[in-house]
Motif scaffolding. Structure first.
Motif, PDB file in Angstrom:
ATOM      1  N   GLY A 183      -5.200 -93.236 -18.304  1.00 21.81           N
ATOM      2  CA  GLY A 183      -5.629 -93.915 -17.093  1.00 21.81           C
ATOM      3  C   GLY A 183      -6.886 -93.300 -16.512  1.00 21.81           C
ATOM      4  N   PHE A 184      -7.285 -92.135 -17.052  1.00 23.67           N
ATOM      5  CA  PHE A 184      -8.512 -91.458 -16.611  1.00 23.67           C
ATOM      6  C   PHE A 184      -9.712 -92.384 -16.717  1.00 23.67           C
ATOM      7  N   GLU A 185      -9.810 -93.106 -17.859  1.00 24.60           N
ATOM      8  CA  GLU A 185     -10.996 -93.920 -18.117  1.00 24.60           C
ATOM      9  C   GLU A 185     -11.120 -95.064 -17.117  1.00 24.60           C
ATOM     10  N   ALA A 186      -9.980 -95.619 -16.665  1.00 24.03           N
ATOM     11  CA  ALA A 186     -10.035 -96.717 -15.698  1.00 24.03           C
ATOM     12  C   ALA A 186     -10.655 -96.250 -14.382  1.00 24.03           C
ATOM     13  N   VAL A 187     -10.264 -95.062 -13.929  1.00 22.38           N
ATOM     14  CA  VAL A 187     -10.833 -94.494 -12.698  1.00 22.38           C
ATOM     15  C   VAL A 187     -12.321 -94.229 -12.878  1.00 22.38           C
ATOM     16  N   ALA A 211     -18.619 -99.261 -26.185  1.00 17.76           N
ATOM     17  CA  ALA A 211     -18.269 -98.243 -27.180  1.00 17.76           C
ATOM     18  C   ALA A 211     -17.175 -97.316 -26.655  1.00 17.76           C
ATOM     19  N   THR A 212     -17.281 -96.942 -25.382  1.00 18.54           N
ATOM     20  CA  THR A 212     -16.295 -96.023 -24.800  1.00 18.54           C
ATOM     21  C   THR A 212     -14.932 -96.697 -24.662  1.00 18.54           C
ATOM     22  N   ARG A 213     -14.924 -97.948 -24.220  1.00 16.33           N
ATOM     23  CA  ARG A 213     -13.644 -98.665 -24.103  1.00 16.33           C
ATOM     24  C   ARG A 213     -12.995 -98.838 -25.481  1.00 16.33           C
ATOM     25  N   ASN A 214     -13.807 -99.137 -26.498  1.00 12.10           N
ATOM     26  CA  ASN A 214     -13.261 -99.253 -27.860  1.00 12.10           C
ATOM     27  C   ASN A 214     -12.659 -97.928 -28.321  1.00 12.10           C
ATOM     28  N   MET A 215     -13.351 -96.842 -27.992  1.00 16.45           N
ATOM     29  CA  MET A 215     -12.867 -95.518 -28.377  1.00 16.45           C
ATOM     30  C   MET A 215     -11.530 -95.210 -27.701  1.00 16.45           C
ATOM     31  N   TYR A 216     -11.438 -95.486 -26.404  1.00 14.85           N
ATOM     32  CA  TYR A 216     -10.189 -95.209 -25.701  1.00 14.85           C
ATOM     33  C   TYR A 216      -9.051 -96.090 -26.206  1.00 14.85           C
ATOM     34  N   ALA A 217      -9.363 -97.325 -26.601  1.00 15.67           N
ATOM     35  CA  ALA A 217      -8.312 -98.237 -27.082  1.00 15.67           C
ATOM     36  C   ALA A 217      -7.614 -97.698 -28.321  1.00 15.67           C
ATOM     37  N   SER A 218      -8.340 -96.929 -29.132  1.00 10.41           N
ATOM     38  CA  SER A 218      -7.759 -96.388 -30.361  1.00 10.41           C
ATOM     39  C   SER A 218      -7.416 -94.902 -30.249  1.00 10.41           C
ATOM     40  N   SER A 219      -7.481 -94.368 -29.040  1.00 10.89           N
ATOM     41  CA  SER A 219      -7.232 -92.941 -28.838  1.00 10.89           C
ATOM     42  C   SER A 219      -5.745 -92.659 -28.668  1.00 10.89           C
TER      43      SER A 219
END
Length: 278
Positions: A183-187, A211-219
């Motif tokens: 949830g860090f990325e949403a903030v 690119a960052t959202r794609n990275m978090y989706a597969s993290s």
């Protein structure tokens, strides 16, 4: 059987701090879980944690919380310095006030907690401080400049502190996760949308955001990082650094291998690639 320890965790309302608190409670430790949002720690309280309000930017409150734990338990064996947040945005667009607040939480907050617990640990010649650093203690990227700056500061401070207290019976540990779904990325993305950013940066922001959202989706989720915190707490001789995700191992090595300019070009290529796909 591991001896029960008294543990103070900051930022325990969600993410790494919350999950680590659960795991440490399950192992029989005495856990003081602290955060600004105490209502989000009700489940921890039901599991046996002591939950306390703590704003790490408030020096007086930090001192009160530490004094309360010492009064109730006689000691603090472990400080898990976990509270922090991310402010995404290009370097130019982040205001001075926003930047000061990010350093106040991420860096000065750690400092306040360390200053409060270290006298007690030095008196006992025993203790452990676990600081949540990050992969961006070593590498940075567009939109992450000021967040990475706070984590670079944490890395430098943690290394120095480890040497300063080594002969005083105190261990200092850095935990270095990479991209993790907490949830860090949403903030961080929400905070970026509040910035007054020049239009010149629009293509970069769109590409890097994709690119960052794609990275978090597969993290991965927070499990591996929470497990590393538990290992550091329970180890008689903990490692200096725990890298907790594959990218936290790979990306710093890649940057050293190909150099700063090529690493920067690789980040920009990834951003442009997402624009071509959209």
């Amino acid at each position: 059987m591991t001896q029960s320890q008294v543990i103070l965790i900051t930022g325990a309302s969600d993410g790494f701090g919350h999950l680590a608190a659960e795991k440490l409670l399950a192992k029989g430790h005495v856990v003081y879980a602290t955060a600004r949002r105490v209502d989000r720690m009700r489940d921890l309280q039901q599991q046996g944690a002591q939950t306390l309000h703590l704003d790490v930017t408030d020096t007086a409150e930090v001192q009160r919380v530490v004094s309360q734990i010492i009064a109730e338990q006689g000691r603090i064996d472990v400080l898990v310095n976990n509270a922090g947040f991310g402010q995404y945005g290009v370097v130019e667009a982040v205001s001075e006030d926003q930047l000061k607040y990010q350093f106040d939480v991420n860096v000065f907050g750690m400092h306040r907690l360390q200053q409060a617990v270290l006298p007690h640990m030095r008196d006992r010649q025993s203790g452990k401080i676990i600081n949540l650093a990050s992969i961006v203690s070593h590498v940075s990227a567009p939109l992450l400049g000021w967040y990475a700056a706070t984590k670079h500061a944490i890395k430098g401070m943690t290394e120095a502190l480890r040497m300063e207290v080594r002969d005083l019976g105190i261990d200092v540990v850095a935990i270095e996760p990479g991209a993790v779904r907490t949830g860090f990325e949403a903030v961080a993305f929400a905070s970026m949308e509040t910035l007054d950013t020049p239009a010149d940066y629009d293509p970069l922001i769109e590409g890097m955001s994709n690119a960052t959202r794609n990275m978090y989706a597969s993290s991965p989720g927070p499990q591996s990082t929470a497990r590393a915190i538990v290992r550091a707490v329970q180890a008689r001789r903990p490692k200096a650094v725990y890298k907790t995700t594959p990218d936290s191992h790979i990306l710093p090595r890649l940057k050293r291998l190909i150099g700063d300019r090529r690493y920067g070009a690789l980040n920009l290529w990834m951003a442009r690639r997402t624009l071509k796909r959209s």
